[in-house]
Design a protein around this motif. Structure first.
Motif, PDB file in Angstrom:
ATOM      1  N   LEU A  13       6.222   2.066   2.330  1.00  0.00           N
ATOM      2  CA  LEU A  13       6.634   0.955   1.475  1.00  0.00           C
ATOM      3  C   LEU A  13       5.459   0.038   1.163  1.00  0.00           C
ATOM      4  CD1 LEU A  13       9.000  -0.599   0.135  1.00  0.00           C
ATOM      5  CD2 LEU A  13       9.260  -1.825   2.318  1.00  0.00           C
ATOM      6  N   HIS A  14       4.698  -0.345   2.192  1.00  0.00           N
ATOM      7  CA  HIS A  14       3.582  -1.264   1.982  1.00  0.00           C
ATOM      8  C   HIS A  14       2.455  -0.612   1.194  1.00  0.00           C
ATOM      9  CE1 HIS A  14       4.998  -3.748   5.696  1.00  0.00           C
ATOM     10  NE2 HIS A  14       5.801  -3.849   4.652  1.00  0.00           N
ATOM     11  N   LYS A  15       2.260   0.671   1.395  1.00  0.00           N
ATOM     12  CA  LYS A  15       1.256   1.378   0.604  1.00  0.00           C
ATOM     13  C   LYS A  15       1.645   1.382  -0.870  1.00  0.00           C
ATOM     14  CE  LYS A  15      -1.288   5.758   0.409  1.00  0.00           C
ATOM     15  NZ  LYS A  15      -1.476   7.094   1.056  1.00  0.00           N
ATOM     16  N   MET A  44      -6.076  -4.201  -0.414  1.00  0.00           N
ATOM     17  CA  MET A  44      -5.617  -3.346   0.674  1.00  0.00           C
ATOM     18  C   MET A  44      -5.875  -1.906   0.271  1.00  0.00           C
ATOM     19  SD  MET A  44      -1.805  -2.725   2.349  1.00  0.00           S
ATOM     20  CE  MET A  44      -1.525  -4.407   2.867  1.00  0.00           C
ATOM     21  N   VAL A  45      -6.657  -1.195   1.070  1.00  0.00           N
ATOM     22  CA  VAL A  45      -7.025   0.173   0.734  1.00  0.00           C
ATOM     23  C   VAL A  45      -5.867   1.122   0.967  1.00  0.00           C
ATOM     24  CG1 VAL A  45      -8.595   2.077   1.268  1.00  0.00           C
ATOM     25  CG2 VAL A  45      -9.444  -0.282   1.244  1.00  0.00           C
ATOM     26  N   ASP A  57      -5.137  -1.188   6.095  1.00  0.00           N
ATOM     27  CA  ASP A  57      -6.589  -0.989   6.005  1.00  0.00           C
ATOM     28  C   ASP A  57      -7.177  -1.782   4.839  1.00  0.00           C
ATOM     29  OD1 ASP A  57      -9.181  -0.066   6.001  1.00  0.00           O
ATOM     30  OD2 ASP A  57      -8.685   1.949   5.307  1.00  0.00           O
ATOM     31  N   TYR A  58      -8.121  -2.663   5.147  1.00  0.00           N
ATOM     32  CA  TYR A  58      -8.824  -3.445   4.129  1.00  0.00           C
ATOM     33  C   TYR A  58     -10.289  -3.034   4.024  1.00  0.00           C
ATOM     34  CZ  TYR A  58      -4.772  -6.509   3.731  1.00  0.00           C
ATOM     35  OH  TYR A  58      -3.505  -7.007   3.502  1.00  0.00           O
ATOM     36  N   ALA A  93       1.588 -10.983  -0.295  1.00  0.00           N
ATOM     37  CA  ALA A  93       2.130 -11.203  -1.630  1.00  0.00           C
ATOM     38  C   ALA A  93       1.394 -10.307  -2.608  1.00  0.00           C
ATOM     39  CB  ALA A  93       1.996 -12.659  -2.035  1.00  0.00           C
ATOM     40  N   GLY A  94       2.156  -9.488  -3.330  1.00  0.00           N
ATOM     41  CA  GLY A  94       1.569  -8.576  -4.299  1.00  0.00           C
ATOM     42  C   GLY A  94       2.058  -8.853  -5.697  1.00  0.00           C
ATOM     43  N   ALA A  95       2.027  -7.850  -6.552  1.00  0.00           N
ATOM     44  CA  ALA A  95       2.378  -8.022  -7.955  1.00  0.00           C
ATOM     45  C   ALA A  95       3.879  -8.166  -8.167  1.00  0.00           C
ATOM     46  CB  ALA A  95       1.858  -6.833  -8.766  1.00  0.00           C
ATOM     47  N   THR A  96       4.676  -7.564  -7.289  1.00  0.00           N
ATOM     48  CA  THR A  96       6.127  -7.564  -7.505  1.00  0.00           C
ATOM     49  C   THR A  96       6.929  -8.055  -6.307  1.00  0.00           C
ATOM     50  OG1 THR A  96       6.306  -5.259  -6.753  1.00  0.00           O
ATOM     51  CG2 THR A  96       5.961  -5.624  -9.121  1.00  0.00           C
TER      52      THR A  96
END
Length: 269
Positions: A13-15, A44-45, A57-58, A93-96
């Motif tokens: 989910l986070h990926k 975030m890689v 992973d950053y 916090a991301g795009a969506t």
């Protein structure tokens, strides 16, 4: 404590939601504030799980290692963001979407050698394609410890918790007290293959289901299981209830501080 399938679901989910783009990172509670300031606005890689451990992973900035422990939880929401409620250790916090982490056992920014040190302490994870079940077998086949305890030892096998432990032993008719060294290697291979199948299904559905079709409520006429863990199971948390196969009351005991469930008849060997 969440079992391995939950962490792999979270990693996927986070990926999907955050990897490959800048992520807002904050620590409303303040306990991760210094690390969050380093990562805020960075890309975030990737995100992956190993056993009960989650890694964000950053790249050269490091990897956030999260272990939920008994009380850690993630809350996932769509944007716009709302004011934090409770002790939020980490907010992404991301795009969506935005994600809050509360109450984890560990939330820390680690270097590659520190991440490697954690992974090196873990046994093979049935949900990882790079897993080597023979590595677990070498530990199990030499041990006088009960197979029930070995399956819960994260240095032997990573990601298996109390539910999968109880259920896989029932499904293979193995008494939980059998020493690891008394287990036949063919049986171990069957157990491993079963764990892979059960846990992959858990990743897909978000619940643990271990009951064969012929023992499902809609077939037998029994009431569906009601439990916060969800899923249809044979013995887990069914103390005193009739075994779904033979009708014998399900037994319960304490083993190394964890609840153990089994059928004394179906698991007599």
């Amino acid at each position: 404590m969440p079992e391995g399938h939950t962490l792999h679901r979270l990693a996927r989910l986070h990926k999907r939601r955050y990897a490959g783009a800048p992520v807002g990172v904050s620590s409303p509670q303040g306990r991760f504030a210094r690390e969050a300031s380093i990562l805020d606005g960075q890309v975030m890689v990737s995100a992956e799980a190993y056993g009960k451990h989650l890694f964000h992973d950053y790249g050269p900035l490091g990897t956030v290692h999260i272990h939920l422990g008994l009380y850690g939880t993630f809350a996932e929401q769509r944007l716009p963001e709302a004011e934090p409620v409770g002790q939020v250790r980490l907010r992404l916090a991301g795009a969506t979407h935005w994600t809050d982490l509360r109450g984890p056992n560990r939330c820390e920014l680690l270097t590659p050698p520190e991440v490697a040190a954690i992974v090196d302490r873990l046994g093979p994870d049935p949900l990882r394609r790079d897993a080597d079940p023979d590595r677990a077998w070498r530990r199990i086949s030499r041990s006088r410890t009960s197979i029930a305890a070995l399956l819960m030892d994260q240095s032997v096998l990573a990601g298996v918790g109390n539910v999968y432990r109880a259920e896989v032993l029932f499904r293979h008719g193995i008494a939980p007290t059998v020493p690891g060294r008394a287990l036949d290697e063919t049986v171990w291979k069957d157990i491993w293959a079963d764990l892979v199948g059960l846990m992959r299904a858990g990743v897909r559905t978000g619940r643990i289901d271990t009951v064969a079709d012929e023992h499902l409520p809609e077939v037998t006429g029994r009431a569906p299981r009601v439990d916060r863990h969800g899923g249809e199971v044979y013995v887990y948390r069914r103390t005193g209830q009739p075994c779904l196969v033979c009708g014998t009351p399900v037994a319960h005991a304490d083993l190394a501080g964890r609840n153990l469930y089994w059928c004394p008849v179906c698991q007599s060997t």
